[in-house]
Design a protein around this motif. Structure first.
Motif, PDB file in Angstrom:
ATOM      1  N   ALA A 138     -23.986  21.239  66.056  1.00 46.46           N
ATOM      2  CA  ALA A 138     -24.527  21.030  64.712  1.00 46.46           C
ATOM      3  C   ALA A 138     -25.264  19.704  64.636  1.00 46.46           C
ATOM      4  O   ALA A 138     -24.998  18.787  65.399  1.00 46.46           O
ATOM      5  CB  ALA A 138     -23.393  21.042  63.693  1.00 46.46           C
TER       6      ALA A 138
ATOM      7  N   VAL B  30     -26.786  24.430  62.275  1.00 51.75           N
ATOM      8  CA  VAL B  30     -25.624  24.790  63.079  1.00 51.75           C
ATOM      9  C   VAL B  30     -26.088  25.869  64.061  1.00 51.75           C
ATOM     10  O   VAL B  30     -26.811  26.794  63.669  1.00 51.75           O
ATOM     11  CB  VAL B  30     -24.475  25.358  62.216  1.00 51.75           C
TER      12      VAL B  30
ATOM     13  N   LEU C 205     -24.637  18.205  56.750  1.00 55.60           N
ATOM     14  CA  LEU C 205     -25.078  19.363  57.540  1.00 55.60           C
ATOM     15  C   LEU C 205     -26.517  19.797  57.312  1.00 55.60           C
ATOM     16  O   LEU C 205     -26.935  20.012  56.167  1.00 55.60           O
ATOM     17  CB  LEU C 205     -24.184  20.565  57.230  1.00 55.60           C
TER      18      LEU C 205
ATOM     19  N   TRP D  57     -17.689  15.157  57.536  1.00 55.77           N
ATOM     20  CA  TRP D  57     -18.659  16.254  57.497  1.00 55.77           C
ATOM     21  C   TRP D  57     -18.341  17.250  56.380  1.00 55.77           C
ATOM     22  O   TRP D  57     -18.627  18.448  56.478  1.00 55.77           O
ATOM     23  CB  TRP D  57     -18.749  16.967  58.870  1.00 55.77           C
TER      24      TRP D  57
ATOM     25  N   ALA E 194     -22.644  29.057  59.286  1.00 51.20           N
ATOM     26  CA  ALA E 194     -22.430  27.609  59.390  1.00 51.20           C
ATOM     27  C   ALA E 194     -21.068  27.436  60.069  1.00 51.20           C
ATOM     28  O   ALA E 194     -20.895  27.821  61.207  1.00 51.20           O
ATOM     29  CB  ALA E 194     -22.509  26.957  58.018  1.00 51.20           C
ATOM     30  N   LEU E 195     -20.049  26.920  59.348  1.00 50.88           N
ATOM     31  CA  LEU E 195     -18.761  26.684  60.018  1.00 50.88           C
ATOM     32  C   LEU E 195     -17.816  27.877  59.896  1.00 50.88           C
ATOM     33  O   LEU E 195     -16.731  27.875  60.461  1.00 50.88           O
ATOM     34  CB  LEU E 195     -18.101  25.415  59.479  1.00 50.88           C
TER      35      LEU E 195
ATOM     36  N   HIS F  89     -22.993  21.459  49.098  1.00 50.36           N
ATOM     37  CA  HIS F  89     -22.842  21.267  50.543  1.00 50.36           C
ATOM     38  C   HIS F  89     -21.558  21.927  51.039  1.00 50.36           C
ATOM     39  O   HIS F  89     -21.537  22.556  52.109  1.00 50.36           O
ATOM     40  CB  HIS F  89     -22.842  19.770  50.867  1.00 50.36           C
TER      41      HIS F  89
ATOM     42  N   ALA G   5     -21.462  24.729  53.901  1.00 55.86           N
ATOM     43  CA  ALA G   5     -20.752  24.501  55.164  1.00 55.86           C
ATOM     44  C   ALA G   5     -19.821  25.666  55.512  1.00 55.86           C
ATOM     45  O   ALA G   5     -19.564  25.938  56.678  1.00 55.86           O
ATOM     46  CB  ALA G   5     -19.967  23.201  55.086  1.00 55.86           C
ATOM     47  N   CYS G   6     -19.296  26.359  54.484  1.00 57.71           N
ATOM     48  CA  CYS G   6     -18.337  27.451  54.728  1.00 57.71           C
ATOM     49  C   CYS G   6     -19.000  28.739  55.193  1.00 57.71           C
ATOM     50  O   CYS G   6     -18.334  29.624  55.713  1.00 57.71           O
ATOM     51  CB  CYS G   6     -17.590  27.793  53.443  1.00 57.71           C
TER      52      CYS G   6
ATOM     53  N   SER H 180     -14.661  21.409  51.890  1.00 57.78           N
ATOM     54  CA  SER H 180     -14.820  22.825  52.257  1.00 57.78           C
ATOM     55  C   SER H 180     -13.467  23.509  52.468  1.00 57.78           C
ATOM     56  O   SER H 180     -13.311  24.684  52.146  1.00 57.78           O
ATOM     57  CB  SER H 180     -15.628  22.959  53.553  1.00 57.78           C
TER      58      SER H 180
END
Ligand code: AMP
Length: 540
Positions: free
Chosen positions: A324, A336, A333, A234, A213-214, A204, A208-209, A239
């Protein structure tokens, strides 16, 4: 034939070891509950996490024992994340905003061996402790100078850490072993525990990175407003070390003035939180004529982000909103909202409409929508049905088998009703429990709330279904006005014309001073429905 690659277990400790080795001088900044700012580096955090791991061993903590936390976002909480999971124990973050009886239930259900807590929560702990006989150690996350008076035998965090050496080797742990535990803040029934593994957490954190995504990197300064007790903030405490981003922890002060001060002094580039937090922050910015300096994007999720909020961030302040969606059971997550090339050339109005959706699925999560018979519905952006998910960071069973097997043919039912298109862009119509069933048709409470908060006099809005003798249910709108704003029922209702289908327009409006929220900042629809169940709609 097996591949011939190394079989290294995915372990949470590898994140902090990596951050120490390659981003050792990158800072972690925390606003302390005791007052003031604490500043140190990944190198220091790794050293102190190892000291704490030794301390846990000395307290008799064994692999798989649960370590509870009642704490804000801060460097000590971060150390507990790594010392507990890294040594094979399970980091159990508890939401202190729950009712004390729920916290007692959770601590006992989880069999917490020790509980670490911030000074803020001493009164809560004094209430809990007599009902939690399984907890061997209550540790105050502070130094000797700030240790409180209490009838409980409390331990001091700093003394505990300082009494132990940093000579500690993180053990190799089966990657499928439990690493952390978070209870869902269910609005009915007892909370249920979601038990993450080392593997699910690392996968995850990678997911997420990713750029769509983020989009996290070593150049980022990340301030998670979302609490570390709400689905591990989150995943940001995992991350950020993975990429070596600087972390800024806001402690207990989540008001607009405190947050904007931190954004400025620490040159924050990326933040994350639920819409209610941003509501307060944006009001503060507007009232004081402030601008964001370095912030270039913010993740908003946990409940539907009102389009008006997205537009304020983007059009007025030049801050990208990453709308998101996810849930505790999904680590969290799932989607997004980021554009593909072909969306970038769309007219602004169409792009804005796209951005109101909950976003595009990220690799690692599979989504589908089904009808009442479980038949898959088309990915055409129009059909809507129950949203099901599966993937390596999605829960397959609750802790201690609570509630039985939650899966449907191997898929996890989210309880959300959504549309899905061929790009994997998902839009939540509603929580299945919150849709308003009017004359056999469905009305989305989220769409109505979003339309209402677009009115310049509206601070917050909630829509619930209220009994109607002819239509079964009709929408009732509750409105919190902005400070000093004037607004009548008629003006409010007129505002919906042309914004939603005519038959969706609420039957009535009630102005209220505030709306109830859950412990994770969502509108508490069960309470609102209950409070207004006898509301008589005009003409009903
Ligand atoms: P929690 O497990 O407390 O994080 O709650 C998960 C639920 O929050 C989801 O199933 C959704 O109903 C809701 N939720 C989360 N993010 C969003 C979003 N961006 N828009 C609408 N609802 C959301």
């Amino acid at each position: 034939m097996h591949g011939l690659m190394m079989n290294m277990p995915l372990n949470i400790s590898s994140l902090i070891r990596h951050a120490d080795r390659y981003h050792g001088d990158t800072e972690i900044v925390s606003r302390l509950v005791e007052g003031g700012i604490h500043r140190y580096t990944y190198h220091d955090a790794h050293r102190r996490s190892r000291q704490l791991a030794n301390a846990l061993g000395a307290l008799g903590v064994k692999p798989t024992d649960r370590i509870g936390t009642l704490a804000w976002n801060g460097h000590r909480h971060f150390e507990i994340y790594y010392a507990s999971s890294g040594s094979g124990a399970v980091c159990h973050t508890i939401n202190p905003r729950l009712f004390p009886e729920q916290v007692v239930y959770i601590v006992n259900h989880a069999d917490d061996r020790c509980v670490f807590f911030d000074l803020t929560f001493l009164p809560l702990v004094e209430k809990l402790a007599p009902h939690c006989p399984g907890v061997k150690n209550w540790v105050v996350m502070t130094d000797k100078a700030h240790m409180p008076e209490s009838s409980l035998p409390l331990m001091c965090y700093e003394d505990l850490v300082n009494a132990h050496s940093d000579d500690y080797e993180w053990p190799d742990i089966d990657e499928n072993a439990a690493s952390s535990l978070c209870y869902t803040s269910g609005t009915t029934g007892n909370p249920k525990g979601v038990l993450y593994s080392h593997r699910s957490t690392i996968l995850h954190a990678y997911g997420a990175c990713m750029p769509d995504a983020l989009n996290l990197s070593a150049r980022d300064v990340v301030l998670p407003v979302v609490p570390m007790f709400h689905v591990n903030a989150w995943g940001l405490p995992y991350s950020a070390p993975l990429v070596g981003a600087k972390l800024v922890f806001p402690g207990a002060q989540l008001d607009g003035a405190s947050l904007t001060a931190l954004f400025d002094t620490e040159k924050v580039t990326c933040s994350a939180g639920v819409p209610t937090i941003w509501l307060g922050l944006l009001q503060h910015m507007e009232a004081n004529g402030l601008r964001f300096g370095s912030l270039n994007r913010t993740v908003i999720g946990g409940s539907a982000c009102p389009p008006a909020m997205i537009r304020t961030f983007e059009d007025r302040y030049g801050v990208q909103v990453l709308h998101a969606w996810g849930m505790t059971e999904m680590s969290p997550l799932g989607t997004v909202n980021t554009f593909k090339n072909r969306h970038l050339v769309w007219p602004k109005e169409q792009r804005d409409a796209l951005q109101n959706k909950q976003g595009r699925v990220i690799f690692g999560v599979d989504l589908k929508i089904v009808d009442d018979d479980g038949k898959e519905l088309p990915r055409d952006g129009k059909a809507f049905g129950d949203l099901l998910v599966r993937g390596p960071w999605i829960c397959r069973e609750y802790f201690k088998g609570e509630g039985g097997n939650p899966l449907r043919d191997g898929w996890f039912p989210t309880g959300d009703v959504a549309t899905l298109d061929e790009d994997g862009i998902m839009q939540i119509t509603d929580r299945s429990k919150d849709v308003i069933k009017s004359g056999g048709e469905w009305i989305s409470s989220i769409d109505l709330e979003n339309a209402a908060v677009a009115h310049p006099s509206v601070a917050e809005a909630a829509v619930v279904g209220v009994f109607h003798p002819k239509w079964d249910e009709r929408p009732l709108l509750l409105v919190v006005k902005k400070p000093g704003a004037e607004l009548t029922r008629e003006e409010m209702l007129k505002f919906f014309e042309g914004r939603v289908a005519k038959w969706w327009i609420p039957d009535d409006v009630v102005f209220v001073d505030s709306l109830p929220h859950t412990a994770t900042g969502k509108l508490l629809k069960t309470k609102i429905r209950d409070d207004f169940k006898n509301h008589k709609l005009p003409g009903a």
